[in-house]
Design a protein around this motif. Structure first.
Motif, short mmCIF file in Angstrom:
data_model
loop_
_atom_site.label_atom_id
_atom_site.label_comp_id
_atom_site.label_asym_id
_atom_site.label_seq_id
_atom_site.Cartn_x
_atom_site.Cartn_y
_atom_site.Cartn_z
N PRO A 57 35.01 18.28 65.20
CA PRO A 57 35.36 19.51 64.47
C PRO A 57 36.53 20.52 65.25
O PRO A 57 37.22 20.88 64.71
N ALA A 58 36.23 20.52 66.59
CA ALA A 58 36.87 21.55 67.41
C ALA A 58 37.73 20.59 68.27
O ALA A 58 38.47 21.01 69.32
N THR A 82 37.13 13.71 60.10
CA THR A 82 37.13 14.39 61.35
C THR A 82 36.02 13.93 62.27
O THR A 82 34.98 13.39 61.81
N GLY A 128 47.62 19.40 60.14
CA GLY A 128 47.25 20.86 59.98
C GLY A 128 45.59 20.96 60.47
O GLY A 128 45.24 22.01 60.63
N SER A 129 45.04 19.83 60.52
CA SER A 129 43.44 19.80 60.87
C SER A 129 43.69 19.62 62.18
O SER A 129 44.30 19.73 62.97
N ARG A 130 41.98 19.67 62.68
CA ARG A 130 41.56 19.27 64.12
C ARG A 130 41.01 18.21 64.07
O ARG A 130 39.74 17.86 63.22
#
Lengths: 380, 380
Positions: free
Chosen positions: A238-239, A235, A246-248
């Motif tokens: 995080p946003a 990451t 599927g993550s960010r």
DNA sequence: CGACATTAGTTCAATGGCTGAACAAATCTC
DNA sequence: GAGATTTGTTCAGCCATTGAACTAATGTCG
């Protein structure tokens, strides 16, 4: 541990010293370096010669005392076939015991949407050509290894997102040849390990996705199941942007080939280097952002793994000129130990060839690491 | 490899099997498990008994056939002294070969601003009490190990920020006892490894700072120089809060003890558990944010290292109830392999004792890993 | 040029350690 | 109480390494 494994261990010890020496090495020097007696080294070298793994060199050392007869790795007998199935190409190569590349071929061939079976079929022809080329040079290929851009465990591809593969069982042979399988980034790191003088580094593989191979003290760190090195999904924000995993905010969304290309408004990633050289604003800005994201992810990695160097491989290698400055700036700021020991950043020595060469190298390296098993396998 | 190292290897092999067996194990079973013959195992066990490392158990197995005589680790001869110098306490403990804790003491004593020499002096008294307690139980302490919250390499503390130490050379002995030094989080992970049934995990140590120990296949991963595991300075938000390490957005700024306490508006971190249990809004919100940040950092870590489990230790252990849910949510989203193999999250078994116990364990484990060296050292 | 120093490699008896088979010991089963 | 079963020991044999003595091939120096 059995008694015979003592001999097995010493066979490996001697062979490793022969392999590590750039010039022919005498039995006396092997004895000195290994701690074995000259008598033992002589019998072990005899056994290795009988098995075709090493040879006496022609010239002998000149100087005071009896001239020594050098020992070198045999250039003919056991060779390794490396193969790579990647998103838009297939590659093969043959290397000999000494690590020399004796054959190489890249076939442009898009694998997206093709079935695994179709990929094996497509690989059969270049693999056969490689074997023929090897035979023409007097090489005997011992076995093969295939690099794949996916998560592999016990001859099963759990997932190879960029190939569109999912839960694919891998064949034990291609043609008549025994083959093994490995992750693309790990194998590239393994190839680079033997081509550069570093013994601990993070190899960053920029292909369509981003992977990494972790090398510590000349050994590949594979994690519990062999899935270590998924740098692309570290990451960075995080946003941040959603990722297809599927993550960010995954690194891949900022420094992946597609992400860099799109941010630079280019139709084809191949133009990146030219545009950057020409000083194109959008391209340079895109590379700067990618370098920043890489710097953040690499800082976390170095903090976690304590690695003294980072090698930029794959598509990152030719872009190193523009990626290194922002990466280095982030590392200086974010790596806890950077103040007194800053990690080295540099492009890959092997470039795009690292992966296939690394795959082929696993074959020959396995023989060098355990010659007794190889010797037992060729004449029972 | 010499001929005598074959015996050295087999001594270790047999001793490891004895150590791994929860109940006394017969020589016949050792032979079966090791692949050695019963004859060899008998001579090796004789040698280990002569050196005081193992003993015959009193009871013998009942059943068909000649009863077997069990072999166990000796409970008296070589013990290990573990010590810990931390920000606000000193700790000592003695464990025997079997890993039993035979003595333990914690002295509250603030080390902030004190010189390293003052710390050694403060440690001398509890260390002497530990040795006396060991002697009273018939234990012979072989050597000691000290855990420190800092980056250590070759008997030098490069930096221990929370102690305020910088480039401190470490002494080779404390009193008459040979001592070794290690990083607090690494040693805690080592301690936890032998107390829980996991063989691969990330141990997260929440003290004043945040560190981690990486355990893969029952071995500690130390990185190139032993500085692996600096989880506290993994970037959680690239543009986030400045950290005293000079970077921004480090995990420590969101999940460190001080950060959680301040965000919960509490004067003392000791109240956190009570407030959380009481359902205090600010506390719960603070823990939620910390869990989120931990989740982000741990996801990156798991992606990089392929670890199947995370153990929350130190101050995180009693807070696990509130930290786990947000951590697990982040891992589910961010770990690439989570869909088919989700990492396990759980609190430490040993809690605050993990570090000292781990330190003491390094002493006994070194003997178990290389009994030949120990045997040679006690009678030359 | 020849004696000697120097270094490389071989030979061979001795040694250390493991193996395997035979044997002795201790228990259970029938 | 005979036989089956399992454990542990004894001992000759074997395998790999060792160390010392020996042979071999070169350079050095008087």
């Amino acid at each position: 541990m059995r008694q015979t494994s003592l001999r097995a261990h010493n066979l490996a010890l001697v062979l490793r010293l022969v392999a590590a020496s750039p010039t022919p090495i005498s039995r006396a020097r092997i004895a000195g370096a290994s701690g074995l007696t000259r008598a033992t080294v002589s019998t072990i070298v005899d056994e290795l010669i009988a098995g075709g793994l090493v040879d006496f060199a022609d010239e002998s050392r000149t100087g005071v005392g009896r001239p020594s007869v050098g020992v070198t790795l045999a250039g003919t007998r056991p060779a390794g076939l490396g193969m790579e199935v990647n998103v838009d190409y297939l590659a093969t190569c043959v290397i000999d015991l000494a690590g020399q590349v004796r054959h190489r071929e890249v076939v442009l061939s898009d694998q997206r949407g093709r079935s695994p079976a179709a990929a094996w079929e497509a690989l059969a022809a270049p693999a056969a050509r490689a074997l023929a080329a090897a035979a023409a040079q007097g090489l005997v290929v011992h076995s093969g290894a295939v690099a794949l851009p996916g998560l592999i465990e016990d001859a099963v591809v759990h997932v190879a997102p960029n190939l569109g593969w999912h839960r694919v069982a891998l064949p034990a042979r291609i043609g008549d040849l025994l083959v093994d399988f490995g992750n693309e980034a790990n194998l590239a790191a393994f190839g680079e390990l033997h081509a550069c003088e570093l013994s601990s580094f993070l190899y960053v593989s920029g292909e369509i996705g981003i992977g990494a191979g972790i090398v510590v003290n000349s050994e590949l760190f594979r994690g519990t199941r062999g899935w270590a090195g998924e740098l692309g999904h570290v990451t960075v924000d995080p946003a941040g942007k959603p990722c297809r995993c599927g993550s960010r905010g995954c690194l891949e969304q900022y420094a992946g080939e597609d992400a860099i290309r799109e941010a630079a408004s280019l139709p084809d990633a191949a133009e990146l280097v030219d545009r950057a050289k020409a000083g194109d604003e959008a391209t340079l800005a895109s590379l700067g952002r990618a370098g920043l994201a890489l710097g953040v992810a690499l800082s976390s990695t170095v903090n976690l793994l304590d690695l003294p160097a980072v090698v930029l491989g794959g598509h990152f290698a030719p872009l190193a000129e523009w990626l290194c400055p922002p990466i280095e700036a982030e590392l200086r700021q974010r790596v806890l130990t950077a103040r007194w020991s800053s990690p080295l950043i540099r492009p890959s020595v092997l470039g795009a060839e690292a992966t296939v060469i690394g795959a082929a190298r696993t074959v020959t390296q396995a023989i060098i690491n355990d010659p007794a098993r190889y010797l037992a396998s060729i004449r029972p």
